[in-house]
Design a protein around this motif. Structure first.
Motif, PDB file in Angstrom:
ATOM      1  N   ALA A   1       0.776  -1.259  -0.146  1.00  0.00           N
ATOM      2  CA  ALA A   1      -0.032  -0.027  -0.070  1.00  0.00           C
ATOM      3  C   ALA A   1       0.739   1.137  -0.188  1.00  0.00           C
ATOM      4  O   ALA A   1       0.680   2.361  -0.699  1.00  0.00           O
ATOM      5  N   ILE A   2       1.910   1.246   0.889  1.00  0.00           N
ATOM      6  CA  ILE A   2       2.965   2.513   0.837  1.00  0.00           C
ATOM      7  C   ILE A   2       3.581   2.638  -0.582  1.00  0.00           C
ATOM      8  O   ILE A   2       3.786   3.712  -1.004  1.00  0.00           O
ATOM      9  N   ASN A   3       3.766   1.464  -1.133  1.00  0.00           N
ATOM     10  CA  ASN A   3       4.615   1.544  -2.525  1.00  0.00           C
ATOM     11  C   ASN A   3       3.350   2.175  -3.552  1.00  0.00           C
ATOM     12  O   ASN A   3       3.711   3.019  -4.543  1.00  0.00           O
ATOM     13  N   ILE A   4       2.394   1.783  -3.282  1.00  0.00           N
ATOM     14  CA  ILE A   4       1.192   2.144  -4.383  1.00  0.00           C
ATOM     15  C   ILE A   4       0.782   3.735  -4.065  1.00  0.00           C
ATOM     16  O   ILE A   4       0.692   4.620  -4.984  1.00  0.00           O
ATOM     17  N   LEU A   5       0.429   4.067  -2.888  1.00  0.00           N
ATOM     18  CA  LEU A   5      -0.168   5.289  -2.401  1.00  0.00           C
ATOM     19  C   LEU A   5       0.791   6.340  -1.797  1.00  0.00           C
ATOM     20  O   LEU A   5       0.535   7.332  -1.825  1.00  0.00           O
ATOM     21  N   GLY A   6       2.022   5.948  -1.487  1.00  0.00           N
ATOM     22  CA  GLY A   6       2.686   6.695  -0.709  1.00  0.00           C
ATOM     23  C   GLY A   6       2.609   6.838   0.708  1.00  0.00           C
ATOM     24  O   GLY A   6       1.504   6.628   1.176  1.00  0.00           O
ATOM     25  N   VAL A   7       3.600   7.457   1.502  1.00  0.00           N
ATOM     26  CA  VAL A   7       3.417   7.609   2.905  1.00  0.00           C
ATOM     27  C   VAL A   7       2.364   8.635   3.309  1.00  0.00           C
ATOM     28  O   VAL A   7       1.536   8.145   4.119  1.00  0.00           O
ATOM     29  N   LYS A   8       2.392   9.559   2.607  1.00  0.00           N
ATOM     30  CA  LYS A   8       1.644  10.721   3.092  1.00  0.00           C
ATOM     31  C   LYS A   8       0.114  10.336   2.836  1.00  0.00           C
ATOM     32  O   LYS A   8      -1.013  10.544   3.875  1.00  0.00           O
ATOM     33  N   GLU A   9      -0.286   9.534   1.732  1.00  0.00           N
ATOM     34  CA  GLU A   9      -1.743   9.132   1.447  1.00  0.00           C
ATOM     35  C   GLU A   9      -2.065   8.142   2.453  1.00  0.00           C
ATOM     36  O   GLU A   9      -3.210   8.058   3.033  1.00  0.00           O
ATOM     37  N   ILE A  10      -1.106   7.157   2.880  1.00  0.00           N
ATOM     38  CA  ILE A  10      -1.419   6.086   3.806  1.00  0.00           C
ATOM     39  C   ILE A  10      -1.826   6.924   5.176  1.00  0.00           C
ATOM     40  O   ILE A  10      -2.727   6.680   5.791  1.00  0.00           O
ATOM     41  N   ILE A  11      -0.950   7.824   5.849  1.00  0.00           N
ATOM     42  CA  ILE A  11      -1.373   8.439   7.159  1.00  0.00           C
ATOM     43  C   ILE A  11      -2.580   9.366   6.896  1.00  0.00           C
ATOM     44  O   ILE A  11      -3.078   9.152   7.777  1.00  0.00           O
TER      45      ILE A  11
ATOM     46  N   ARG B   1      -5.059   8.679   5.174  1.00  0.00           N
ATOM     47  CA  ARG B   1      -6.162   7.608   4.982  1.00  0.00           C
ATOM     48  C   ARG B   1      -6.403   6.921   6.335  1.00  0.00           C
ATOM     49  O   ARG B   1      -7.721   6.614   6.950  1.00  0.00           O
ATOM     50  N   LEU B   2      -5.206   6.983   7.224  1.00  0.00           N
ATOM     51  CA  LEU B   2      -5.300   6.220   8.599  1.00  0.00           C
ATOM     52  C   LEU B   2      -5.954   7.235   9.609  1.00  0.00           C
ATOM     53  O   LEU B   2      -6.734   7.144  10.574  1.00  0.00           O
ATOM     54  N   THR B   3      -5.475   8.572   9.616  1.00  0.00           N
ATOM     55  CA  THR B   3      -6.302   9.459  10.556  1.00  0.00           C
ATOM     56  C   THR B   3      -7.065  10.336  10.049  1.00  0.00           C
ATOM     57  O   THR B   3      -7.991  10.855  10.837  1.00  0.00           O
ATOM     58  N   GLY B   4      -7.543  10.192   8.547  1.00  0.00           N
ATOM     59  CA  GLY B   4      -8.660  11.508   8.223  1.00  0.00           C
ATOM     60  C   GLY B   4      -8.062  12.775   8.204  1.00  0.00           C
ATOM     61  O   GLY B   4      -9.049  13.583   8.066  1.00  0.00           O
ATOM     62  N   LYS B   5      -6.817  13.143   8.313  1.00  0.00           N
ATOM     63  CA  LYS B   5      -6.643  14.437   8.388  1.00  0.00           C
ATOM     64  C   LYS B   5      -5.393  14.694   7.482  1.00  0.00           C
ATOM     65  O   LYS B   5      -4.773  13.732   7.018  1.00  0.00           O
ATOM     66  N   LYS B   6      -5.214  15.964   6.910  1.00  0.00           N
ATOM     67  CA  LYS B   6      -4.119  16.420   6.256  1.00  0.00           C
ATOM     68  C   LYS B   6      -2.641  16.236   7.002  1.00  0.00           C
ATOM     69  O   LYS B   6      -2.771  16.476   7.962  1.00  0.00           O
ATOM     70  N   VAL B   7      -1.577  15.644   6.226  1.00  0.00           N
ATOM     71  CA  VAL B   7      -0.647  15.238   6.834  1.00  0.00           C
ATOM     72  C   VAL B   7       0.702  15.901   6.039  1.00  0.00           C
ATOM     73  O   VAL B   7       0.489  15.868   4.883  1.00  0.00           O
ATOM     74  N   PHE B   8       1.508  16.464   6.892  1.00  0.00           N
ATOM     75  CA  PHE B   8       2.828  17.140   6.206  1.00  0.00           C
ATOM     76  C   PHE B   8       3.665  16.142   6.709  1.00  0.00           C
ATOM     77  O   PHE B   8       4.255  16.209   7.663  1.00  0.00           O
ATOM     78  N   VAL B   9       4.352  15.343   5.827  1.00  0.00           N
ATOM     79  CA  VAL B   9       5.498  14.550   5.931  1.00  0.00           C
ATOM     80  C   VAL B   9       6.537  14.918   5.126  1.00  0.00           C
ATOM     81  O   VAL B   9       6.493  14.929   4.164  1.00  0.00           O
ATOM     82  N   SER B  10       7.851  15.160   5.835  1.00  0.00           N
ATOM     83  CA  SER B  10       9.043  15.312   5.054  1.00  0.00           C
ATOM     84  C   SER B  10       9.836  14.395   5.220  1.00  0.00           C
ATOM     85  O   SER B  10      10.417  13.824   6.046  1.00  0.00           O
ATOM     86  N   LEU B  11      10.080  13.791   3.815  1.00  0.00           N
ATOM     87  CA  LEU B  11      11.080  12.460   3.817  1.00  0.00           C
ATOM     88  C   LEU B  11      12.444  12.934   2.959  1.00  0.00           C
ATOM     89  O   LEU B  11      12.621  13.678   2.348  1.00  0.00           O
TER      90      LEU B  11
END
Length: 109
Positions: free
Chosen positions: A87-97, A99-109
């Motif tokens: 799922a992470i490979n398909i959607l990406g880390v930001k999208e997974i987080i 979808r799991l939290t239901g909030k906008k996420v700002f992740v810097s990788l």
């Protein structure tokens, strides 16, 4: 009596053929596979790929636990890890987080 016995064996009793007890089951499975090659080819692509990935990618070549309940738990964690990695490979880390939290996420990788 076989006329070619002296050409194929030197044993006085002749050749002996041994078959496993369940050989007839294996023969039927081989026959079904030969009749449905396309179906089995599709199964190899869809179903067997995750098992190979778990075995090689996660290094899971044997179970670390004993007992059916513990083994089921261990394989369930392996499938969970496989599915999350996919799922992470398909959607990406930001999208997974997200979808799991239901909030906008700002992740810097």
């Amino acid at each position: 009596m076989c006329g070619f016995k002296d050409k194929c064996t030197k044993d006085k009793r002749g050749r002996r053929v041994r078959r496993p007890i369940d050989q007839d089951i294996l023969d039927r499975a081989d026959h079904r596979m030969m009749e449905n090659k396309e179906l089995y080819r599709q199964r190899q692509m869809i179903v067997e790929h995750p098992f190979g990935t778990i075995k090689r990618g996660l290094g899971m070549t044997y179970f670390l636990t004993k007992g059916m309940q513990s083994v089921k738990a261990q394989i369930s964690f392996a499938f969970l890890a496989y599915n999350m990695k996919r799922a992470i490979n398909i959607l990406g880390v930001k999208e997974i987080i997200r979808r799991l939290t239901g909030k906008k996420v700002f992740v810097s990788l």
